[in-house]
Write a protein that holds these residues in place. Sequence first.
Motif: not given
Ligand SMILES: Nc1ncnc2c1ncn2[C@@H]1O[C@H](COP(=O)(O)OP(=O)(O)OP(=O)(O)O)[C@@H](O)[C@H]1O
Length: 356
Positions: A11-16, A36-43, A161-163, A194-196
């Motif tokens: 989680r980042f704060g309340d965000f899962v 899609p963007s923001g789905c958590g791939k990079t995390t 990561d999206e190279p 990737t998101h492609d």
């Molecule tokens: N350090 C952080 N602090 C707060 N929120 C974060 C942090 N890192 C990521 N997030 C949030 O967590 C969610 C997932 O982020 P992540 O980078 O994993 O997405 P993604 O699927 O890789 O997206 P993208 O394709 O846009 O890179 C996003 O909504 C992002 O805003």
Amino acid sequence: MTIEVKNINKRFGDFVALNNVSLAFPQGELTALLGPSGCGKTTLLRCIAGLEHPDSGQVLLDGHDASERHVRERQVGFVFQHYALFKHMTVFENVAFGLRVKSRSERPSEDQIRRKVKDLLELVQLDWLADRYPPQLSGGQRQRIALARALAVEPRVLLLDEPFGALDAKVRKELRRWLRRLHDELHVTSIFVTHDQEEALEVADQVVLMNKGNVEQIGAPDEVYNHPASPFVYGFLGNVNVFHGRVQDGVLASGDASFTVPGESSAAGKGTAYVRPHELEVDRYTPGAEGIVVKLRRAHAIGPLAQLDLERGDTNELIEAVIPNERFSSLGLQEGETLVVRPKRLRVFVDEGASI
Ligand SMILES: Nc1ncnc2c1ncn2[C@@H]1O[C@H](COP(=O)(O)OP(=O)(O)OP(=O)(O)O)[C@@H](O)[C@H]1O
């Protein structure tokens, strides 16, 4: 190296960002994390690398819990979208960097370093650029050098990561084919974000579809494309026509049309049929013809396929059909004509999610 993640939550704060994610990345395979963007791939990638710590759950590298292992000890190579090569160093020195900063006991001799860098530059087919500086390279060349640099320290896992995210469409396409060939040569366990969807389906052995911190489906590219497990996956992997209606006694009624629901099912309720544009049969309308009556609004008939924008007569919704250009020409269809379309194949989800 095999990689496994078990019940990872972040989680980042309340965000899962990651919701109880469990996945296995087989030895020597290239897995795409797609969503899609923001789905958590990079995390997820950062948790595997050790750059981010999950709130709970485990990362297992070759079966061993990696939580106590520092980024350096995980033997991971990275390539990011904007991988900053050192601008003041030549291409050669950039690739040699990881070897030169090794501790004295592990550092190869100067001769070994030279040989290794030369081999790597040959591998990425850029040995002729060894003396140039990064600003003198194209974006695609820079990413290939970034990959050579990541490979120099012989990582057991490669995380990308999206190279190719910042490159134009043509270069992207070339580089993903090139990456696939390189992977076939090296067989380093690799994870590619990737998101492609086209990129993921073309490059990967295994595709992981993510949505809002959850894993929606895992499978080989043809499996996830041909047998999407959820409406989300259907919508995300390629264009799809969506027909809303009600299901009863194995039939979906949508507007004036009705479709037989494939498979055995007694499910009833709100239903949605998913049909890809190339899975629609198109004919000129004749009275009494079975199917959805539509008007041909626009036809793009360039190349081997004709893309038809159709408007339903009953609901005015738009439908996209793709047919071979040869068939389009032989039918002699004109914009404004009334046609009839029938799904050759469809998938119905009852109540968004319950698959039948
Ligand atoms: N350090 C952080 N602090 C707060 N929120 C974060 C942090 N890192 C990521 N997030 C949030 O967590 C969610 C997932 O982020 P992540 O980078 O994993 O997405 P993604 O699927 O890789 O997206 P993208 O394709 O846009 O890179 C996003 O909504 C992002 O805003």
